[in-house]
Design an enzyme around this catalytic site. Sequence first.
Site, PDB file in Angstrom:
ATOM      1  N   ALA A 165     -63.523 -50.490  53.498  1.00 13.46           N
ATOM      2  CA  ALA A 165     -64.379 -49.367  53.082  1.00 13.46           C
ATOM      3  C   ALA A 165     -64.228 -49.067  51.592  1.00 13.46           C
ATOM      4  O   ALA A 165     -63.203 -49.365  50.977  1.00 13.46           O
ATOM      5  CB  ALA A 165     -64.015 -48.109  53.876  1.00 13.46           C
ATOM      6  N   LYS A 166     -65.279 -48.491  51.031  1.00 10.70           N
ATOM      7  CA  LYS A 166     -65.198 -47.864  49.714  1.00 10.70           C
ATOM      8  C   LYS A 166     -66.021 -46.584  49.743  1.00 10.70           C
ATOM      9  O   LYS A 166     -66.826 -46.384  50.647  1.00 10.70           O
ATOM     10  CB  LYS A 166     -65.650 -48.823  48.607  1.00 10.70           C
ATOM     11  CG  LYS A 166     -66.991 -49.481  48.822  1.00 10.70           C
ATOM     12  CD  LYS A 166     -67.276 -50.504  47.714  1.00 10.70           C
ATOM     13  CE  LYS A 166     -68.510 -51.320  48.040  1.00 10.70           C
ATOM     14  NZ  LYS A 166     -68.922 -52.231  46.982  1.00 10.70           N
TER      15      LYS A 166
ATOM     16  N   GLY B 221     -66.029 -29.821  53.103  1.00 14.69           N
ATOM     17  CA  GLY B 221     -67.361 -29.948  53.660  1.00 14.69           C
ATOM     18  C   GLY B 221     -67.802 -31.389  53.811  1.00 14.69           C
ATOM     19  O   GLY B 221     -68.793 -31.672  54.472  1.00 14.69           O
TER      20      GLY B 221
ATOM     21  N   ALA C  26     -64.041 -38.024  42.806  1.00 14.79           N
ATOM     22  CA  ALA C  26     -64.318 -39.402  42.392  1.00 14.79           C
ATOM     23  C   ALA C  26     -64.527 -40.329  43.585  1.00 14.79           C
ATOM     24  O   ALA C  26     -64.194 -41.508  43.531  1.00 14.79           O
ATOM     25  CB  ALA C  26     -63.194 -39.929  41.482  1.00 14.79           C
ATOM     26  N   SER C  27     -65.068 -39.783  44.666  1.00 16.47           N
ATOM     27  CA  SER C  27     -65.352 -40.567  45.883  1.00 16.47           C
ATOM     28  C   SER C  27     -64.150 -41.362  46.351  1.00 16.47           C
ATOM     29  O   SER C  27     -64.285 -42.466  46.876  1.00 16.47           O
ATOM     30  CB  SER C  27     -66.530 -41.523  45.639  1.00 16.47           C
ATOM     31  OG  SER C  27     -67.661 -40.820  45.242  1.00 16.47           O
TER      32      SER C  27
ATOM     33  N   GLY D 113     -71.077 -40.851  48.202  1.00 17.19           N
ATOM     34  CA  GLY D 113     -71.298 -39.404  48.109  1.00 17.19           C
ATOM     35  C   GLY D 113     -71.664 -38.937  46.721  1.00 17.19           C
ATOM     36  O   GLY D 113     -72.242 -37.876  46.544  1.00 17.19           O
ATOM     37  N   GLU D 114     -71.282 -39.696  45.702  1.00 18.28           N
ATOM     38  CA  GLU D 114     -71.638 -39.315  44.346  1.00 18.28           C
ATOM     39  C   GLU D 114     -72.777 -40.183  43.826  1.00 18.28           C
ATOM     40  O   GLU D 114     -73.635 -39.741  43.068  1.00 18.28           O
ATOM     41  CB  GLU D 114     -70.432 -39.425  43.412  1.00 18.28           C
ATOM     42  CG  GLU D 114     -69.258 -38.620  43.915  1.00 18.28           C
ATOM     43  CD  GLU D 114     -68.271 -38.230  42.834  1.00 18.28           C
ATOM     44  OE1 GLU D 114     -68.692 -37.921  41.713  1.00 18.28           O
ATOM     45  OE2 GLU D 114     -67.064 -38.242  43.117  1.00 18.28           O
TER      46      GLU D 114
ATOM     47  N   THR E  67     -61.682 -41.421  51.161  1.00 20.30           N
ATOM     48  CA  THR E  67     -61.694 -42.392  52.251  1.00 20.30           C
ATOM     49  C   THR E  67     -61.042 -43.693  51.795  1.00 20.30           C
ATOM     50  O   THR E  67     -60.298 -44.333  52.541  1.00 20.30           O
ATOM     51  CB  THR E  67     -63.137 -42.641  52.713  1.00 20.30           C
ATOM     52  OG1 THR E  67     -63.686 -41.407  53.152  1.00 20.30           O
ATOM     53  CG2 THR E  67     -63.187 -43.653  53.837  1.00 20.30           C
TER      54      THR E  67
END
Lengths: 300, 772
Positions: B719-720, B487, B527-528, B723-724, B531
């Site tokens: 990028a890092k 999702g 743990a994000s 979302g958390e 990506t």
Amino acid sequence: MKLPQFELHRPTSVDAAARLLADLGDDGSAFSGGTELLLAMKLGLIKSRHLVDLKGLPELHGIELRPGGVWIGAGVTHAEIEASPAVRAILAPLAVMASQIANMRVRAVGTIGGNLCFADPNSDPATFLSAVGARLRTWVRGESREVAPEEFTVGPYQTVLEPGDLLLGVWVPTPPPSANVVHLRMKIHERPSVTVAAMVEASHGEVVAARLAVGSVGPKVLQVDLGEELRGLGGSAYSSRVGALVALLAGSIPLLPERPESPEYQRHLVRVLSTRALEVGLAAATSSAGRPAQNGGGEA
Amino acid sequence: MATVITNLPSSKAGSVGHEVPRSDARVKLSGKAQFTGDIRVPGMLYGAVLRSPLARARIRSVDLRAALALDGVVAILTGADLMDMDPYYGHALKDRPIVAIDEVRFVGEPVAVVAASSLSVAENAVNLIDVVYASESPVTSLQAALLPDSPLVHTKRARPGFAHGLGQLPDPEGNVCYRYGFSKGDVSNDFVQAAVVVEGEYRFPAVYQYALETHSVVADHRGDEVTIWASCQHPFLVRQEIADLFDLDLDRVRLIVPFLGGGFGSKSYTKMEPIAVAISRKAGRPVRVVNRVDESMVTTRRHNMVCRMRTAASATGELIAREADFWLDTGAYADNGPRVTATAGDAAPGPYRWRSVRVDGRCVYTNTAPAGSYRAFGAIHLQWIGELQVDEIARRLQVDPLEFRCRNVLPVGGEVRAGAKPLDADLVGDLRKVAAAIDWGQPRTEGRGVGLSVGLLAAGAHPVSMATVRLGADAGATVLVGTTEMGQGARTAMAQIAAEVLALPSEQVVVRGTDTQYTPYDRSTGASRSTTVAGKAVELAARDVLAALEETAAAKFEVPLDRLSARAGGVTDGERWISHQDLIRARFGFAGGELVGHGMVQPSRGSGSFAEGPVFWEVCLAAAEVAVDPVTGVVRVIRTASIADVGRAINPQLIRRQDEGATLQAIGNALFEEMRYDPEGMLLNDTLLDYRVPSALDVPERMTCVIVENGDGPGPFGAKGCGEGAFAGVTAAIATAVAAAGVPMQELPMTPERVWRRIQTLGHPDREGEAS
């Protein structure tokens, strides 16, 4: 969690439906929207092997404006009440109340009769109808009878109806022109934790009649006629009398056991919501005297 | 023939940084997307689980006769079937039997599993199994579990699991199964010297992750191999655990993961897979096991916690010392509790310049359902507490909370924890941005409060991910990567990354679900990290393909490699352009073949123990405005703002959706979600009627997600992950906002009743609970 097997009966007359249900006894359940019944059957809480579908009974359908009020068949869905011009014409807060029941899917199929007959204590319609002086028309052993909403429910999930008895519909009288109806509730979980409805009739800022109904906290709706206590009062005299009466009511109202909220807090909410409903009721009745004065429902 | 174009095609804007629509939107909205529960395998049986009605009991006897006699029942699994194997699993601590053996430790623990020709037969058979229990007094709260004479939930010493990675196990100490702590400086002295000290005891609730899809598995065990379709976030870790447990070769265990209907950590590590494999092994046929919601609610949950914290500051407004002791309730089995404890420990100090710190966290067994991962674990537990204390200090020193934080937060490169990666984010910049987004400092209506919060979350887990990119003869690319689409939009982001490198439209890049038989290894989806870590592997794999294309182009154009770059579905030297298709044709000499690229991310140093992380520090920074009704205690979240400090936004739209989802979950966790148990350990609210999750009606009037792109991440294009952070940040910001409205709360969720009670207490200062 699957729906167990059952036999579906589709009678076409009230008499036939009543006879069928009487014969089936505990093995049969009346079935309309199914929003409560089918869930309870999936959970194994109701084990009826026969469902008697009441949707085919013409007597249970329709909303009709009649002299002095509106007739709502037991098989009318919440969504139909919500959208009904007849309901909006005589008692708009009823349409607003219906629009706040559960969710759109439930309102589309769930019926007013089903809601009242299931008698879930955490529910709005019985409380609301009780405050506005509605009468429920039942079919008891072949005879048509009338009962007040607060008398219809005996306790959680229990009504006065015996197997073979039916609820035909609800008679909602047109409120007096100078009356105002206020419906308030507080939802902490999915179903209301406290529901309060008040009808206040006033003349020149003074109370003529007042009725309060409190639901969702106790095993059944508690309705009190405050007419005698409040008649002739207005302004601060009204407020202080309301404060005292509501404190008494909140302190003594029977509560359901094992609720997530403490009795102390539930009684506090009963006091707060009842006071708000009666205060708003009088204020609005006064400000719009002479017109069909009605106030919408709302979340506390 | 290969066509060389000298009129260069326009370099259409690249893929990365664009709001590419989700590649899975169409199949999901049209109902065509396949989830594990949709899968039917030939010969498949339906499983149903008999679960313990008691929290702590010995199993005296199990009588299966009536159940086995039922028409359609094929097999029933009990603990007695597990005698030929080591039936205990657990990635952190190997403490959990596949089904109960001799004793049960929580209400809902699987005791037996029926496989039958239909679900209703299986469910009926479950009801016919006769188990005689000898009930014992259960340990159902942290308080009870920590008493010196408390019964032990586990009497045997725990063995480390295959993915323990948390250093030495502590000596057994009552019901404490793991302990994590650290200290620096002279804490005692700093508290004595401090001008202001704030301290208190705080409580955090058990909550359920509530993914829409429940735990679902279809397992087919035959001979020495097993195929598993599962709703799992970490297929490769589940593969490893199943291989260990059933003594199978790793390549004989095949995990296939279709779309997940939400995970949020509830499908991290191994959940219902061992049960499904064990019953399939016994039945000799594939078996489907799909939890009901009430079953999933006792499969995993978030840890409830008690924390004692104190914070000290100087008279001149410097934060100087902090101490935190906390106890996390991990339920009857450790699950991911040790990792949650360590992450909570790392989050406890908060990102400030402390002179001294002492942190001591314990992970505690109780006779309740096991607790594991849930979005932003650890940080969400501790951040709101630390930030409430920071605000209280600022209030007493009469300093603006924003300025107080800006003065005290760590600078870029600051030491977050000894031995860990230095801070890789600009927190002052982030604080100013979030403050601007919430109109910090503007006058507010009576009854309103505005709060800020800042924290860090060790993110990325263990950085091991592989990816393969295949570029076909038609120049369509396929990405094989083990990230689970649950999702979050991972497949879309991965496609964008490969598309960017190869200069393809992202619609031309296909990303499918994981099949461990073909998809290269990826540690986990959580743990994000996806990506950043898996995305980096995809970028490298795509660059590998591009290198091959450029090799062919260099020969064709007779130019050195460094003159070449990808452009508009082909390669150019700045003057001439040739399509990828033509390069593949030129390379292989006919209209076929494909280019396959590989990418690999591995730890740059060390053996991968916890002390060497994290991959990056995820910024948990947010602001909230709330309205508190002093009469009913109802808190309404009016506005929120969150920082997505992502280094580089691969897809800004997906980032905003992440923060919005996290914000809604934060509102639930902060204001109303709570699993309630009775004294016997029975979960009281296991339906949506009684366990309220956030709905559309809880959405704030405004949610702002501020995307910060400093290019400072280790992932693709700088990028890092995200979302958390918003989950921990917004939860804490709601708590500080409610405090700013005049009601400092020490227990979540801040239910109307709790807020109302707190207001009553505040009205009578002599009854005030909080120490000063």
